[in-house]
Design an enzyme around this catalytic site. Structure first.
Site, PDB file in Angstrom:
ATOM      1  N   ARG A   1       0.864  -1.176   0.000  1.00  0.00           N
ATOM      2  CA  ARG A   1       0.000   0.000   0.000  1.00  0.00           C
ATOM      3  C   ARG A   1       0.903   1.230   0.000  1.00  0.00           C
ATOM      4  O   ARG A   1       1.946   1.234   0.668  1.00  0.00           O
ATOM      5  CB  ARG A   1      -0.885   0.030   1.246  1.00  0.00           C
ATOM      6  CG  ARG A   1      -2.064  -0.932   1.213  1.00  0.00           C
ATOM      7  CD  ARG A   1      -3.121  -0.532   0.178  1.00  0.00           C
ATOM      8  NE  ARG A   1      -4.276  -1.408   0.174  1.00  0.00           N
ATOM      9  CZ  ARG A   1      -4.422  -2.479  -0.603  1.00  0.00           C
ATOM     10  NH1 ARG A   1      -3.465  -2.823  -1.473  1.00  0.00           N
ATOM     11  NH2 ARG A   1      -5.519  -3.209  -0.534  1.00  0.00           N
TER      12      ARG A   1
ATOM     13  N   GLU B   1      -4.399   7.535  -4.663  1.00  0.00           N
ATOM     14  CA  GLU B   1      -4.677   6.908  -5.963  1.00  0.00           C
ATOM     15  C   GLU B   1      -5.997   7.415  -6.508  1.00  0.00           C
ATOM     16  O   GLU B   1      -6.930   7.633  -5.724  1.00  0.00           O
ATOM     17  CB  GLU B   1      -4.706   5.380  -5.795  1.00  0.00           C
ATOM     18  CG  GLU B   1      -3.350   4.858  -5.342  1.00  0.00           C
ATOM     19  CD  GLU B   1      -3.329   3.356  -5.060  1.00  0.00           C
ATOM     20  OE1 GLU B   1      -4.322   2.671  -5.356  1.00  0.00           O
ATOM     21  OE2 GLU B   1      -2.313   2.879  -4.555  1.00  0.00           O
TER      22      GLU B   1
ATOM     23  N   HIS C   1      -1.761   0.417  -9.818  1.00  0.00           N
ATOM     24  CA  HIS C   1      -2.348  -0.520  -8.842  1.00  0.00           C
ATOM     25  C   HIS C   1      -3.031  -1.707  -9.554  1.00  0.00           C
ATOM     26  O   HIS C   1      -4.241  -1.875  -9.475  1.00  0.00           O
ATOM     27  CB  HIS C   1      -3.341   0.194  -7.904  1.00  0.00           C
ATOM     28  CG  HIS C   1      -3.626  -0.600  -6.655  1.00  0.00           C
ATOM     29  ND1 HIS C   1      -3.942  -0.021  -5.453  1.00  0.00           N
ATOM     30  CD2 HIS C   1      -3.644  -1.941  -6.431  1.00  0.00           C
ATOM     31  CE1 HIS C   1      -4.148  -0.963  -4.538  1.00  0.00           C
ATOM     32  NE2 HIS C   1      -3.963  -2.136  -5.118  1.00  0.00           N
TER      33      HIS C   1
HETATM   34  C1  8YV Z   1      -7.476  -4.983  -5.061  1.00  0.00           C
HETATM   35  C2  8YV Z   1      -5.502  -5.131  -3.721  1.00  0.00           C
HETATM   36  O1  8YV Z   1      -8.138  -5.644  -6.017  1.00  0.00           O
HETATM   37  O2  8YV Z   1      -6.407  -7.132  -2.918  1.00  0.00           O
HETATM   38  C3  8YV Z   1      -5.895  -6.057  -2.631  1.00  0.00           C
HETATM   39  O3  8YV Z   1      -5.700  -5.706  -1.469  1.00  0.00           O
HETATM   40  O4  8YV Z   1      -4.765  -4.243  -3.542  1.00  0.00           O
HETATM   41  C4  8YV Z   1      -6.049  -5.365  -5.056  1.00  0.00           C
HETATM   42  O5  8YV Z   1      -5.823  -6.676  -5.390  1.00  0.00           O
HETATM   43  C5  8YV Z   1      -7.556  -3.503  -5.232  1.00  0.00           C
HETATM   44  O6  8YV Z   1      -7.571  -2.954  -3.954  1.00  0.00           O
HETATM   45  C6  8YV Z   1      -8.755  -3.059  -6.025  1.00  0.00           C
HETATM   46  O7  8YV Z   1      -9.897  -3.441  -5.372  1.00  0.00           O
END
Ligand code: 8YV
Length: 329
Positions: free
Chosen positions: A237, A266, A285
């Site tokens: 993150r 983002e 992302h």
């Molecule tokens: C998500 C991600 O799909 O799973 C997670 O925590 O970061 C991604 O795979 C993204 O957050 C979009 O929803």
């Protein structure tokens, strides 16, 4: 009467049908924030939520008296007020495992792209600049045989490490509160303090979840610990890394490059220097964003929600305590 759910993630027709067979489904297309009058109004009646990315603030829970479960289409759950959900006995489900390998592939794509300057050199050919022979100014650096440091050594960290150790003969270091003896023997991984790992690694790959404890875990001090030839990869993150300190470290040459999939805010603004720096590979992302994996994540979320709202234990549950309180344990 059917329970009511709000769906704001990408679901296939088959998945929507599966949900509609069980529930009254209200869909929200392109919902960017839960703080819209329509969503807030719908929340008052909702028993379940299924979706991704949208932040659910704790105060919204007061407006959701019937809410029993949230099925997030993600492994990360930093956008949910876990403590308050647990206090209210609301189950929070996520989608681990099904995205591990794909997210690790993205991590490795960033390792390769930064080390071998893939994007920069592909742009060079696209521009028609390949008129003379390629010289040292175009060379990259090896990945094979180098040291890979994992900041966080959970499912995704281990999958990145496996690619490095088994595919590229890399030495693996990891920084994590608890030792992982099985991975140490599988991959020859060695546990280090964060500062030691940063000093030893050629590639530092961040895979920890975002929490109060990991916010800005990698900041100005940490960049001074890294080799000036090192590359930072972030597939976790954005706020785990202090972005201002990262930009400063890149500009000052304190590290060589960065491969990023996640950012402080983002979508990443064009005003940020990051997407414009030659030694940065910035992805939007897409860690888990393949057709296969996103479909598997959505299916896991659908299965979680159906189980949770029919009184059964979901497959992947974040807040075990909420389940126990619902069972009267
Ligand atoms: C998500 C991600 O799909 O799973 C997670 O925590 O970061 C991604 O795979 C993204 O957050 C979009 O929803």
């Amino acid at each position: 009467m059917k329970k009511r759910i709000l769906a704001y993630g990408r679901l296939s027709e088959a998945q929507l049908t599966q949900l509609s067979n069980e529930f009254e489904v209200q869909q929200f297309h392109g919902l960017a924030s839960a703080d819209t009058p329509e969503f807030r109004a719908a929340l008052t009646e909702a028993h379940g939520l299924i979706g991704s990315s949208v932040t659910i603030p704790a105060e919204l829970l007061k407006e959701a008296p019937n809410l029993e479960a949230i099925a997030s289409i993600s492994v990360g759950f930093d956008n949910y007020p876990v403590e308050e959900l647990t206090q209210h006995g609301i189950l929070l489900c996520n989608t681990p495992d099904v995205l591990t390998e794909t997210t690790a592939d993205t991590g490795f794509a960033l390792i390769m792209a930064t080390a071998r300057r893939v994007v920069e050199l592909a742009d060079f050919v696209r521009r028609g600049d390949w008129l003379k022979s390629i010289g040292p100014e175009h060379f990259g650096n090896d990945v094979n045989g180098k040291t890979l440091g994992l900041v966080g050594f959970g499912r995704i960290g281990a999958a990145v490490a496996r690619r490095g150790a088994l595919g590229f003969g890399m030495q693996v270091r990891y920084a994590m509160a608890s030792p992982k003896p099985a991975l140490e023997s599988e991959l020859g991984a060695k546990r280090r303090t964060l500062d030691e790992l940063l000093a030893e690694s050629d590639f530092v790959c961040v895979t920890v979840p975002l929490s109060a404890a990991t916010h800005h875990l990698i900041g100005a001090h940490e960049f001074t610990c890294m080799k000036s030839s090192a590359v930072l990869i972030n597939i976790a993150r954005g706020p785990v890394v202090d972005e201002a300190a990262l930009i400063e470290a890149l500009k000052a040459g304190r590290i060589r490059a960065a491969g990023l999939d996640v950012y402080n805010k983002e979508p990443l603004s064009q005003a940020s220097p990051l997407p414009h720096m030659a030694n940065v590979v910035a992805l939007p992302h897409i860690g888990s964003a393949t057709h296969e994996t996103r479909n598997a994540m959505a299916q896991r979320a659908v299965d979680n929600l159906i189980l949770a709202l029919s009184g059964n234990r979901p497959i992947s549950l974040v807040n075990e305590e909420a389940w126990e309180s619902r069972q009267g344990v």
